[in-house]
Design an enzyme around this catalytic site. Structure first.
Site, PDB file in Angstrom:
ATOM      1  N   ARG A  35      -2.064 -11.252  -4.177  1.00 49.31           N
ATOM      2  CA  ARG A  35      -2.166  -9.805  -4.408  1.00 49.31           C
ATOM      3  C   ARG A  35      -1.364  -9.027  -3.371  1.00 49.31           C
ATOM      4  O   ARG A  35      -0.935  -7.912  -3.646  1.00 49.31           O
ATOM      5  CB  ARG A  35      -3.636  -9.356  -4.309  1.00 49.31           C
ATOM      6  N   ASN A  88       0.798  -1.227   0.000  1.00 51.25           N
ATOM      7  CA  ASN A  88       0.000   0.000   0.000  1.00 51.25           C
ATOM      8  C   ASN A  88       0.833   1.280   0.000  1.00 51.25           C
ATOM      9  O   ASN A  88       0.289   2.376  -0.098  1.00 51.25           O
ATOM     10  CB  ASN A  88      -0.987  -0.011   1.173  1.00 51.25           C
ATOM     11  N   ASP A  96      -6.602  -3.688   8.410  1.00 44.27           N
ATOM     12  CA  ASP A  96      -5.922  -4.732   7.626  1.00 44.27           C
ATOM     13  C   ASP A  96      -5.286  -5.817   8.499  1.00 44.27           C
ATOM     14  O   ASP A  96      -4.753  -6.792   7.973  1.00 44.27           O
ATOM     15  CB  ASP A  96      -4.853  -4.107   6.710  1.00 44.27           C
ATOM     16  N   ARG A 133     -17.191   1.058  -0.133  1.00 40.10           N
ATOM     17  CA  ARG A 133     -15.974   1.747  -0.548  1.00 40.10           C
ATOM     18  C   ARG A 133     -16.176   2.762  -1.675  1.00 40.10           C
ATOM     19  O   ARG A 133     -15.610   2.632  -2.759  1.00 40.10           O
ATOM     20  CB  ARG A 133     -14.896   0.730  -0.928  1.00 40.10           C
TER      21      ARG A 133
END
Ligand code: EPU
Length: 416
Positions: free
Chosen positions: A395, A23, A303, A120
């Site tokens: 991912r 990120n 997360d 989102r």
């Protein structure tokens, strides 16, 4: 398609190297759109999401050379279009919106649809750009944004959105005049991007705080940057040590970014010690049940919520886990229950009663961190756990099964 087959019950031992943060790398790569000069990156993680953003950026006119050490160069952008086919596979594609409008004066980016963990929306990204003078239209599932040149202004974010702050910071670097972003996200990944933009010649104040001031420039220059360590990957391996009764060492781990995570893992009884360049993580005799509430940084990160819940499945009492960032981030609960966990959902909270054992079973998850929580549960469960749809893990976790094998876990990637 592949799955992980895990024979649980092995205490993890050894050393694991933490990769660059997904990120942080994603917005830093998107920032290559802002300059005609080359940017040199180090510590880019080898992940599916990185391949996706590189593909998107290549279509827009950025050339790439290298992999972990990577040079990105965009002397001329040739396109301002981010198609649905790419955006739907990775929502972070929205990060090209701000840089494209700033450098090219226009962007056409697919609206990310719904997501497994919540609605989102990207309304705050769009509101901020509109306040900077962009003409925003939504048509047939696409965001069309146009502005001859964005203008600095004062923006208040209703929610401290991470990618929203990043998009607006990038847009502001090439805007005319000063932009002030209030209630900005303070995540270390946002600060890493801000520091990179500063190195590219932006005038930025308030890095790491919730008020960021940026004086726009006519152009930015190239730079050389290193991606910060992934605090979520590090936290996941810390839980892996704790949940398996193990003792491991983390290399390339930045504890300063992990205060809330470390605090809660310590409350659960896990010992975390800095030893020179390594961090030693040792499991307790008994895992203490403890409560968490997810919050924007410096609060406990959403997360890490699913992974922490797996740990709490083995707690010595009851733990209340409250999710305040996303409205649907409990999908792992139903899979953990299939392994024998005792969890009840009550609105935004999950009430986890510790059990003595989990028993392996086939499980699957709908997002990255939920999948990680199932791997962790499988490592500690008795018998065999099969984790399906591991493309989610690819991912965001570099070579997860190889890193776990090196720590002594019995885990294999096999065709599903
Ligand atoms: N929100 C709005 N409007 C907006 C933007 C956000 O209402 O315009 C809401 C969201 O719906 C959510 C909250 O604000 O309820 C926070 O969302 P945020 O925008 O901060 O999330 P994001 O930027 O889309 C990043 C990470 C996520 C991480 C969240 C929260 C990246 C590429 N993604 O997402 O990472 O969960 O911040 O920390 O940085 C992951 O890595 O598994 C992951 C999902």
């Amino acid at each position: 398609m592949y799955k992980f087959v895990i024979h649980g019950g092995k205490a993890l031992k050894g050393k694991v190297k933490i990769s660059g943060a997904k990120n942080a790398a994603l917005p830093m790569l998107a920032a290559s759109l802002l300059t005609s000069q080359p940017i040199i990156y180090h510590n880019i993680p080898d992940l599916q999401d990185i391949k996706t953003i590189k593909r998107l950026l290549s279509d827009l006119g950025v050339s790439f050379e290298g992999k972990k050490d990577l040079v990105a160069h965009a002397p001329n952008l040739k396109n301002y279009y981010a198609p649905y086919e790419l955006v739907r596979t990775m929502r972070a594609s929205i990060l090209v919106l701000g840089p494209l409008v700033a450098r090219m004066g226009r962007a056409c980016v697919s609206l990310p649809g719904g997501c497994a963990i919540g609605a989102r929306p990207v309304n705050l990204h769009l509101k901020g750009l509109a306040q900077m003078g962009a003409d925003i239209r939504l048509e047939r599932g696409y965001i069309y944004a146009n502005a001859k040149r964005l203008k600095g202004t004062e923006i208040y974010l209703d929610i401290p959105t991470v990618t929203g702050t990043e998009n607006l910071m990038m847009a502001a670097t090439l805007a005319q005049g000063e932009t002030i972003i209030r209630n900005a996200a303070c995540e270390p990944e946002v600060s890493a991007l801000a520091l990179m933009l500063k190195d590219m010649g932006s005038e930025i104040e308030g890095i790491g705080t919730d008020v960021i001031r940026i004086k726009g420039k006519d152009e930015l220059q190239g730079t050389e940057v290193r991606v910060i360590p992934d605090r979520i990957e590090a936290g996941t391996y810390m839980v892996a040590a704790g949940i398996t009764g193990g003792e491991i060492y983390l290399e390339n781990c930045c504890l300063e970014h992990m205060t809330a995570i470390i605090n809660k893992l310590q409350e659960a009884g896990i010992k975390i010690e800095k030893q020179d360049k390594l961090v030693k993580v040792s499991a307790p005799e008994t895992i203490q049940s403890t409560d968490i509430t997810t919050l924007p940084y410096p609060g406990f990160p959403t997360d890490m919520q699913a992974q922490f819940m797996s740990l709490m499945c083995f707690g010595n009492g009851v733990s209340v886990i409250t999710e305040k960032i996303f409205e649907n981030r409990f999908m792992h609960v139903f899979e953990l229950k299939r392994l024998g966990a005792d969890i009840k959902i009550d609105g935004a909270s999950a009430i986890v009663k510790g059990v003595d054992v989990l028993i392996g079973a086939p499980v699957m998850a709908t997002d990255l961190r939920a999948s990680a929580s199932l791997v962790l549960a499988g490592l500690a469960a008795q018998g065999t756990t099969e984790v399906l749809r591991i493309y989610h893990l690819d991912r965001g976790y570099v070579a997860m099964e190889r890193k776990l094998q090196a720590l002594g876990a019995d885990i294999e990637r096999v065709p599903a």
